[in-house]
Scaffold this motif. Structure first.
Motif, PDB file in Angstrom:
ATOM      1  N   ASP A  49      36.345  35.344  47.511  1.00 26.69           N
ATOM      2  CA  ASP A  49      36.913  34.185  46.829  1.00 26.69           C
ATOM      3  C   ASP A  49      36.394  34.016  45.406  1.00 26.69           C
ATOM      4  N   TRP A  50      36.314  35.117  44.675  1.00 22.84           N
ATOM      5  CA  TRP A  50      36.093  35.031  43.243  1.00 22.84           C
ATOM      6  C   TRP A  50      36.932  36.095  42.570  1.00 22.84           C
ATOM      7  N   LYS A  51      37.316  35.851  41.325  1.00 27.64           N
ATOM      8  CA  LYS A  51      38.312  36.690  40.662  1.00 27.64           C
ATOM      9  C   LYS A  51      37.783  37.252  39.353  1.00 27.64           C
ATOM     10  N   VAL A  52      38.392  38.359  38.951  1.00 34.63           N
ATOM     11  CA  VAL A  52      38.122  38.968  37.655  1.00 34.63           C
ATOM     12  C   VAL A  52      39.443  39.367  37.018  1.00 34.63           C
ATOM     13  N   VAL A  53      39.395  39.664  35.722  1.00 38.20           N
ATOM     14  CA  VAL A  53      40.553  40.235  35.041  1.00 38.20           C
ATOM     15  C   VAL A  53      40.283  41.713  34.802  1.00 38.20           C
ATOM     16  N   MET A  65      30.982  30.074  42.197  1.00 34.64           N
ATOM     17  CA  MET A  65      31.756  28.845  42.027  1.00 34.64           C
ATOM     18  C   MET A  65      33.260  29.101  41.961  1.00 34.64           C
ATOM     19  N   GLY A  66      33.672  30.382  42.024  1.00 34.32           N
ATOM     20  CA  GLY A  66      35.091  30.699  42.044  1.00 34.32           C
ATOM     21  C   GLY A  66      35.744  30.808  40.689  1.00 34.32           C
ATOM     22  N   LYS A  67      34.950  30.967  39.637  1.00 29.70           N
ATOM     23  CA  LYS A  67      35.508  31.108  38.302  1.00 29.70           C
ATOM     24  C   LYS A  67      36.126  32.499  38.121  1.00 29.70           C
ATOM     25  N   THR A  68      37.135  32.583  37.269  1.00 26.05           N
ATOM     26  CA  THR A  68      37.733  33.868  36.914  1.00 26.05           C
ATOM     27  C   THR A  68      36.979  34.423  35.712  1.00 26.05           C
ATOM     28  N   LEU A  69      36.366  35.587  35.895  1.00 26.88           N
ATOM     29  CA  LEU A  69      35.491  36.150  34.876  1.00 26.88           C
ATOM     30  C   LEU A  69      36.066  37.436  34.299  1.00 26.88           C
ATOM     31  N   ALA A  70      35.635  37.740  33.079  1.00 28.32           N
ATOM     32  CA  ALA A  70      35.913  39.041  32.468  1.00 28.32           C
ATOM     33  C   ALA A  70      34.573  39.724  32.266  1.00 28.32           C
ATOM     34  N   HIS A  71      34.364  40.842  32.977  1.00 28.98           N
ATOM     35  CA  HIS A  71      33.156  41.650  32.782  1.00 28.98           C
ATOM     36  C   HIS A  71      33.421  43.043  33.320  1.00 28.98           C
ATOM     37  N   ARG A  72      32.395  43.800  33.580  1.00 26.35           N
ATOM     38  CA  ARG A  72      32.524  45.218  33.888  1.00 26.35           C
ATOM     39  C   ARG A  72      33.366  45.500  35.134  1.00 26.35           C
ATOM     40  N   ARG A 120      38.087  51.809  40.916  1.00 31.02           N
ATOM     41  CA  ARG A 120      38.214  51.650  42.366  1.00 31.02           C
ATOM     42  C   ARG A 120      39.243  50.595  42.735  1.00 31.02           C
ATOM     43  N   PHE A 121      39.463  49.638  41.854  1.00 30.21           N
ATOM     44  CA  PHE A 121      40.342  48.526  42.196  1.00 30.21           C
ATOM     45  C   PHE A 121      41.774  48.738  41.715  1.00 30.21           C
ATOM     46  N   GLY A 122      42.029  49.806  40.965  1.00 30.79           N
ATOM     47  CA  GLY A 122      43.395  50.207  40.653  1.00 30.79           C
ATOM     48  C   GLY A 122      44.108  49.425  39.578  1.00 30.79           C
ATOM     49  N   HIS A 123      43.387  48.618  38.792  1.00 27.44           N
ATOM     50  CA  HIS A 123      44.066  47.830  37.755  1.00 27.44           C
ATOM     51  C   HIS A 123      43.619  48.220  36.350  1.00 27.44           C
ATOM     52  N   ASP A 124      42.799  49.258  36.229  1.00 27.09           N
ATOM     53  CA  ASP A 124      42.228  49.602  34.930  1.00 27.09           C
ATOM     54  C   ASP A 124      43.244  50.217  33.975  1.00 27.09           C
ATOM     55  N   GLN A 125      44.393  50.675  34.504  1.00 21.66           N
ATOM     56  CA  GLN A 125      45.410  51.288  33.647  1.00 21.66           C
ATOM     57  C   GLN A 125      46.629  50.392  33.446  1.00 21.66           C
ATOM     58  N   GLU A 126      46.574  49.185  33.957  1.00 24.64           N
ATOM     59  CA  GLU A 126      47.708  48.260  33.798  1.00 24.64           C
ATOM     60  C   GLU A 126      47.900  47.925  32.319  1.00 24.64           C
ATOM     61  N   ASN A 127      49.149  47.675  31.921  1.00 26.29           N
ATOM     62  CA  ASN A 127      49.425  47.344  30.521  1.00 26.29           C
ATOM     63  C   ASN A 127      49.588  45.841  30.299  1.00 26.29           C
ATOM     64  N   GLU A 128      49.059  45.060  31.219  1.00 27.15           N
ATOM     65  CA  GLU A 128      49.036  43.612  31.077  1.00 27.15           C
ATOM     66  C   GLU A 128      47.797  43.069  31.784  1.00 27.15           C
ATOM     67  N   ILE A 129      47.436  41.838  31.465  1.00 23.54           N
ATOM     68  CA  ILE A 129      46.281  41.216  32.102  1.00 23.54           C
ATOM     69  C   ILE A 129      46.614  40.894  33.555  1.00 23.54           C
ATOM     70  N   VAL A 130      45.746  41.358  34.442  1.00 20.35           N
ATOM     71  CA  VAL A 130      45.923  41.113  35.874  1.00 20.35           C
ATOM     72  C   VAL A 130      44.677  40.392  36.391  1.00 20.35           C
ATOM     73  N   VAL A 131      44.893  39.317  37.116  1.00 21.40           N
ATOM     74  CA  VAL A 131      43.804  38.585  37.768  1.00 21.40           C
ATOM     75  C   VAL A 131      43.798  38.992  39.240  1.00 21.40           C
ATOM     76  N   PHE A 132      42.640  39.409  39.750  1.00 22.99           N
ATOM     77  CA  PHE A 132      42.593  39.858  41.135  1.00 22.99           C
ATOM     78  C   PHE A 132      41.214  39.602  41.741  1.00 22.99           C
ATOM     79  N   GLU A 133      41.163  39.650  43.066  1.00 19.29           N
ATOM     80  CA  GLU A 133      39.910  39.529  43.804  1.00 19.29           C
ATOM     81  C   GLU A 133      39.384  40.930  44.099  1.00 19.29           C
ATOM     82  N   PRO A 134      38.264  41.318  43.500  1.00 19.63           N
ATOM     83  CA  PRO A 134      37.758  42.681  43.716  1.00 19.63           C
ATOM     84  C   PRO A 134      37.234  42.910  45.136  1.00 19.63           C
ATOM     85  N   HIS A 135      36.780  41.857  45.781  1.00 18.13           N
ATOM     86  CA  HIS A 135      36.231  41.991  47.129  1.00 18.13           C
ATOM     87  C   HIS A 135      36.892  40.971  48.038  1.00 18.13           C
TER      88      HIS A 135
END
Length: 695
Positions: A145-149, A113-120, A126-141
């Motif tokens: 057309d779905w996003k995670v933090v 449904m295109g919701k922004t989720l927080a999970h594993r 692999r997506f290069g955002h695990d070491q960021e020092n702020e919340i980043v919203v991105f499309e893993p694939h």
């Protein structure tokens, strides 16, 4: 019932006994004693849930009446209450993913449904955002057309990182998934940024058995157990390190290996009751419907429709479903409700009495009790969540309409009974009752019908009209002590000192109404003069006595449901002359009386739509009742009795300048009403919590 009404309008003492050893008990010991007392009472309630669940509960179940709370502090302060209207823009929802209970399906549905989720996935290197020092919203694939933090909220270290980065405070996430509900609730939220908890629950035996068979082959899972493949269920269930009471353990925040007790069960029950929107894997479609309401999902959108179709929540358009043949002795979890096929697995189904079932249940005694309690909560929450939908739907209409906005506002200001286009009323009610704003053209073809809502001033009103010399049809005319020729419809003068008259019928019961119809009431020619009829039986009388050729014109006095119910309780404690007198109520307290459905289960709505106390009410019933009152009733309020009488007099053509009429009006108006102040003390605020009365 309250909605219909609105439409119409001591610390520890200092001198305690000393202990047997001669010393005073410490404050800590007194506190412990009080807590133990609450725990004993709660545990007794817990034991009741072991009894088989049967019968329909009151619409406002005792599960959601005022009671002592054992909520943990973080849950009390940081989580929204089940009864609070959802605010998707101001709160962050959390889904507790209980393994093998449909959580993966829910996650992938909301991804779809295109919701922004927080999970594993969000913290995958692999997506290069695990070491960021702020919340980043991105499309893993790309292209999905779905996003995670960029945090992993399924595990404790990831939750602590999400807290450090201010995940909830960033308001970037639609739904947080976790397997650590207590830890996440305590760490992620605060009083200014509250959480809304959701979960899908499953029978503990089914869930454990599914986990056993799944982890034999699920090589992609962290908890993959290839050694289980050679075990029988009985061998596995008797392992020394068997994980028991998983759900209770997680709710109270205890680790594997920690002991859990009845006290933990009490805390878990209260947490689920007050803070969880409860879903059941066995009722996946209904559960997702409720979650969608809470999350603000627009189910009518093309994307939502397609996703729900893909996950088996709605039938594909223009496709006739064909049920696959069931494999004997096995359970395919994807065949009866929405599932993710990759995450589902076939396995034997065990039933109560099977050695495997009994062995697994014996290792999960607290979870078994909790699950039975959750079944009750699932039923009880339906109307609460449907009420969210009605409020949210109304707000969406108000905010979303532009050109139609003005028309909608005009509709709200239309006089009662104004034409709204097409009628939503049942055909017989529409045809047999005059609209409230229709002119009275022929009094011989219309009869005023006073709907007598008990303990709402109806008896006083009828006595006033008897005083004026009116002829009524109610219960009096059916009394055998009055001599009357029952072979025809006739008028009786029951009292020598009162000018009031009655028709020789009883229209206050269904049997009496049927008899009256068969004897020619309202159809006999010629028919004796009748000023009005009075009955509690709205639906039955409307459809039995009236017709398009002889319509009824409705009017009624309404009263706040709690005041009315309390008045009924005190009245029937002493009213030995009433059919409904109940001697057991004489020594009963109001609280005890209100614990059960004793005929006050949304009485007004039920009578308006024609349902009895055993029938389940729906929001459609409420909407129908509202429409009947809006279009067909001249409305009066017991709390505004004098003004209501004035309106009824105008409606009935009473000459208020007549000396006799003035005397009768003065005699029966401006009364103080009931002398039961507790009714007003129990009345809730407009947006308050549930009271003691099961309305």
């Amino acid at each position: 019932a309250i909605t219909i009404y609105r439409i119409c309008y001591q610390p520890l003492g200092a001198n305690q006994e000393e202990r047997s050893n001669g010393g005073p008990a410490s404050a800590a010991e007194y506190l412990a004693a009080v807590i133990l007392g609450f725990c004993v009472l709660s545990f007794i309630d817990t034991l009741h849930t072991l009894e088989p669940y049967s019968g329909r509960r009151s619409l406002l179940s005792t599960a959601y009446l005022a009671t002592t709370s054992t909520l943990l502090p973080w849950a009390h302060h940081y989580l929204a209450d089940v009864s609070d209207k959802p605010n998707p823009d101001g709160e962050t929802a959390l889904f507790w993913h209980i393994p093998k209970s449909g959580g993966t399906t829910a996650k992938r549905l909301y991804q779809c449904m295109g919701k922004t989720l927080a999970h594993r996935v969000g913290a995958d290197p692999r997506f290069g955002h695990d070491q960021e020092n702020e919340i980043v919203v991105f499309e893993p694939h790309e292209g999905k057309d779905w996003k995670v933090v960029n945090v992993d909220t399924t595990i404790k270290p990831g939750i602590l990182r999400a807290k450090e980065l201010g995940l909830v405070q960033s308001h970037t996430t639609d739904l947080i998934f976790t397997m650590e509900p207590a830890f996440a609730g305590e760490q992620l939220y605060d009083e200014d940024n509250k959480g809304r908890f959701l979960a899908l629950f499953r029978h503990p035996v089914d869930r454990a058995a599914s986990m056993f068979f799944y982890l034999q082959t699920a090589t992609w899972e962290r908890t993959y157990r290839p050694e289980w493949a050679e075990m029988t269920v009985m061998e596995w269930a008797n392992l020394k390190n068997f994980e028991s009471d998983y759900v209770v353990r997680k709710l109270v925040g205890k680790r594997f290996g920690d002991s859990v007790s009845e006290m933990d069960l009490i805390i878990a029950k209260e947490l689920v009751r007050q803070r969880f929107i409860v879903g059941l894997m066995d009722e996946m479609n209904e559960s997702i419907r409720r979650f969608n309401i809470v999350l603000g999902v627009d189910e009518s959108s093309e994307r939502s429709q397609q996703c729900m179709e893909d996950f088996g929540l709605i039938e594909p358009k223009d496709v006739t479903p064909v049920a696959p043949a069931a494999e004997e002795g096995s359970e395919e979890e994807s065949k009866t409700h929405a599932t993710d096929k990759k995450n589902s697995n076939k396995h034997p189904k065990f039933k109560e009495g099977d050695p495997e079932y009994d062995a697994i249940a014996a290792r999960n005694p607290l979870d078994m009790v909790l699950y039975n309690y959750i079944l009750q909560l699932f039923e009880d929450q339906k109307l609460i969540i449907d009420s969210y939908f009605l409020e949210l739907e109304a707000e969406e209409k108000e905010e979303g309409e532009t050109a139609n906005d003005e028309a909608a506002n005009q509709l709200a200001l239309l006089p009662p009974g104004a034409d709204v286009g097409s009628s939503r009323l049942p055909a017989e009610i529409e045809a047999n009752l005059a609209n409230v704003n229709d002119p009275i053209e022929d009094k011989e073809s219309q009869t005023p019908f006073f709907w007598h809502v008990p303990k709402s001033g109806g008896t006083t009103l009828q006595r006033m009209y008897f005083c004026m010399g009116f002829t009524l049809a109610n219960e009096v005319g059916g009394n055998s002590k009055f001599d009357s020729d029952r072979s025809k419809i006739d008028v009786i003068s029951p009292w020598s000192d009162n000018p009031g008259k009655v028709i020789n019928v009883d229209v206050t019961s269904q049997d009496g109404i049927t008899e009256a119809k068969n004897r020619g009431f309202l159809t006999q020619t010629p028919h004796p003069h009748l000023d009005l009829m009075s009955s509690q039986e709205f639906k039955f009388a409307t459809t039995t006595l009236f017709s398009p050729e002889h319509k009824g014109r409705m009017f009624a006095l309404f009263r706040h449901p709690i005041d009315r119910a309390v008045s009924k309780f005190y009245y029937l404690q002493k009213a030995t002359w009433e059919i409904t007198y109940n001697e057991r109520w004489k020594k009963m307290t109001l609280e005890k009386w209100a614990e059960r459905d004793r005929g006050e289960n949304n009485w007004m709505v039920r009578m308006l739509v024609g349902k009895n106390n055993k029938d389940m009410l729906t929001t459609d019933d409420l909407e129908l009742a509202k429409e009947i009152v809006r279009t067909k009733f001249v409305v009066g309020l017991m709390d505004s009795f004098d003004e209501s009488v004035h309106r009824f007099n105008a409606f009935l053509g009473v000459d208020e300048s007549d000396a006799l009429n003035q005397q009768c009006i003065g005699q029966f108006t401006s009364s103080e009403g009931d002398s039961h102040p507790i009714g007003k003390l129990l009345k809730p605020k407009i947006n308050g919590t549930a009271t003691l009365i099961p309305m």
